[in-house]
Design a protein around this motif. Structure first.
Motif, short mmCIF file in Angstrom:
data_model
loop_
_atom_site.label_atom_id
_atom_site.label_comp_id
_atom_site.label_asym_id
_atom_site.label_seq_id
_atom_site.Cartn_x
_atom_site.Cartn_y
_atom_site.Cartn_z
N SER A 7 64.86 36.03 33.92
CA SER A 7 66.20 35.84 33.36
C SER A 7 67.17 35.55 34.50
CB SER A 7 66.65 37.07 32.58
OG SER A 7 66.72 38.20 33.43
N GLY A 8 68.35 35.09 34.15
CA GLY A 8 69.39 34.87 35.15
C GLY A 8 69.61 33.43 35.54
N GLY A 9 68.78 32.53 35.00
CA GLY A 9 68.99 31.13 35.31
C GLY A 9 70.24 30.59 34.64
N GLY A 10 70.60 29.37 35.00
CA GLY A 10 71.78 28.75 34.40
C GLY A 10 72.25 27.57 35.20
N LEU A 11 73.46 27.16 34.90
CA LEU A 11 74.09 26.01 35.56
C LEU A 11 75.11 26.53 36.56
CD1 LEU A 11 74.73 22.96 35.79
CD2 LEU A 11 76.34 23.27 33.89
N VAL A 12 75.04 26.02 37.78
CA VAL A 12 75.95 26.44 38.83
C VAL A 12 76.30 25.24 39.70
CG1 VAL A 12 74.08 27.10 40.40
CG2 VAL A 12 76.32 28.19 40.63
N GLN A 13 77.47 25.27 40.27
CA GLN A 13 77.86 24.19 41.17
C GLN A 13 77.23 24.37 42.54
OE1 GLN A 13 82.19 24.09 41.18
NE2 GLN A 13 82.17 22.48 39.61
N ALA A 14 77.07 23.28 43.25
CA ALA A 14 76.54 23.35 44.60
C ALA A 14 77.37 24.31 45.44
CB ALA A 14 76.54 21.96 45.24
N GLY A 15 76.68 25.12 46.23
CA GLY A 15 77.34 26.13 47.02
C GLY A 15 77.44 27.48 46.34
N GLY A 16 77.15 27.51 45.06
CA GLY A 16 77.24 28.74 44.29
C GLY A 16 76.00 29.60 44.43
N SER A 17 75.99 30.68 43.65
CA SER A 17 74.91 31.66 43.72
C SER A 17 74.40 32.03 42.32
CB SER A 17 75.39 32.95 44.41
OG SER A 17 75.79 32.70 45.74
N LEU A 18 73.16 32.41 42.29
CA LEU A 18 72.56 32.96 41.08
C LEU A 18 71.59 34.05 41.50
CD1 LEU A 18 71.60 29.86 38.87
CD2 LEU A 18 73.31 31.60 38.32
N ARG A 19 71.39 35.01 40.61
CA ARG A 19 70.40 36.05 40.84
C ARG A 19 69.43 36.05 39.68
NH1 ARG A 19 70.80 42.60 40.49
NH2 ARG A 19 69.43 43.13 42.25
N LEU A 20 68.18 35.76 39.98
CA LEU A 20 67.13 35.79 38.97
C LEU A 20 66.49 37.17 38.95
CD1 LEU A 20 65.36 32.36 39.59
CD2 LEU A 20 67.41 32.85 38.25
N SER A 21 66.11 37.57 37.77
CA SER A 21 65.38 38.83 37.60
C SER A 21 64.02 38.54 36.97
CB SER A 21 66.15 39.80 36.70
OG SER A 21 67.38 40.16 37.29
N CYS A 22 63.07 39.38 37.28
CA CYS A 22 61.73 39.26 36.71
C CYS A 22 61.33 40.66 36.22
CB CYS A 22 60.74 38.75 37.74
SG CYS A 22 59.02 38.73 37.18
N ALA A 23 61.41 40.86 34.94
CA ALA A 23 61.08 42.16 34.36
C ALA A 23 59.60 42.19 33.99
CB ALA A 23 61.93 42.40 33.12
N ALA A 24 58.91 43.20 34.49
CA ALA A 24 57.48 43.34 34.24
C ALA A 24 57.23 44.45 33.24
CB ALA A 24 56.75 43.63 35.53
N SER A 25 56.24 44.24 32.40
CA SER A 25 55.84 45.27 31.45
C SER A 25 54.33 45.26 31.31
CB SER A 25 56.50 45.05 30.09
OG SER A 25 56.11 43.81 29.55
N GLY A 26 53.80 46.34 30.78
CA GLY A 26 52.37 46.43 30.57
C GLY A 26 51.67 47.27 31.63
N ARG A 27 52.09 47.12 32.85
CA ARG A 27 51.51 47.91 33.94
C ARG A 27 52.61 48.24 34.95
NH1 ARG A 27 45.83 47.16 34.37
NH2 ARG A 27 45.09 47.17 32.21
N THR A 28 52.38 49.23 35.77
CA THR A 28 53.32 49.56 36.83
C THR A 28 53.22 48.50 37.91
OG1 THR A 28 53.06 51.92 36.38
CG2 THR A 28 54.01 51.29 38.49
N VAL A 29 54.34 47.84 38.17
CA VAL A 29 54.31 46.67 39.04
C VAL A 29 54.16 47.04 40.51
CG1 VAL A 29 56.78 46.47 39.46
CG2 VAL A 29 55.38 44.41 39.30
N SER A 30 54.24 48.32 40.83
CA SER A 30 54.13 48.74 42.22
C SER A 30 52.76 48.44 42.81
CB SER A 30 54.43 50.24 42.34
OG SER A 30 53.53 51.00 41.55
N SER A 31 51.77 48.15 41.98
CA SER A 31 50.44 47.79 42.46
C SER A 31 50.24 46.28 42.58
CB SER A 31 49.37 48.36 41.52
OG SER A 31 49.42 49.77 41.50
N TYR A 32 51.32 45.54 42.39
CA TYR A 32 51.24 44.09 42.35
C TYR A 32 52.15 43.45 43.39
CZ TYR A 32 48.92 44.60 37.83
OH TYR A 32 48.04 44.93 36.84
N ALA A 33 51.60 42.50 44.12
CA ALA A 33 52.45 41.62 44.91
C ALA A 33 53.13 40.66 43.94
CB ALA A 33 51.62 40.85 45.92
N MET A 34 54.32 40.21 44.29
CA MET A 34 55.06 39.31 43.41
C MET A 34 55.47 38.06 44.17
SD MET A 34 57.43 42.05 41.32
CE MET A 34 57.80 40.92 39.99
N GLY A 35 55.67 37.01 43.43
CA GLY A 35 56.10 35.76 44.05
C GLY A 35 56.99 34.97 43.12
#
Length: 127
Positions: A7-35
């Motif tokens: 989540s967190g995508g959208g339209l932004v002007q050049a020079g702006g900022s966005l913060r994407l989030s990646c919510a995990a479910s099903g397992r504890t993500v602490s055992s997983y590398a993420m990319g």
């Protein structure tokens, strides 16, 4: 099984900022590398950044180094991608990925290293 939702995508002007989030479910993500990968229109999917399961090891593509910051909060089972100084060439669908690993410092740089993928979130940077 791990389910990933970006989540967190959208339209932004050049020079702006966005913060994407990646919510995990099903397992504890602490055992997983993420990319994070991205795919621009008409182009192949490419590596953006990766973070180890501990969060202490990170790696960035040269094209985003110094502008993007990857992080994670294992207590919230969530990964993040802070994107600053966005450029039109950053326009793409951004995908979150995860890989189970026993290695604390492991980071994956290639698509085929990852086991789980989110559906992606669109980021559009206007000039």
């Amino acid at each position: 099984q791990v389910q990933l939702v970006e989540s967190g995508g959208g339209l932004v002007q050049a020079g702006g900022s966005l913060r994407l989030s990646c919510a995990a479910s099903g397992r504890t993500v602490s055992s997983y590398a993420m990319g994070w990968f991205r795919q621009a229109p008409g182009k192949e999917r490419e590596f953006v950044t990766a973070i180890s399961r501990s969060g202490t090891n990170t790696y960035y593509a040269d094209s985003v180094k110094g502008r993007f910051t990857v992080s994670r909060d294992n207590a919230k089972n969530t990964g993040y991608l802070q994107m600053n100084s966005l450029k039109p060439e950053d326009t793409a669908v951004y995908y979150c990925t995860a890989k189970f690993t026993p290695t604390t410092m492991y980071v994956g740089l290639r698509e085929n290293e990852y086991d789980y993928w989110g559906q992606g979130t669109q980021v559009t940077v206007s000039s």
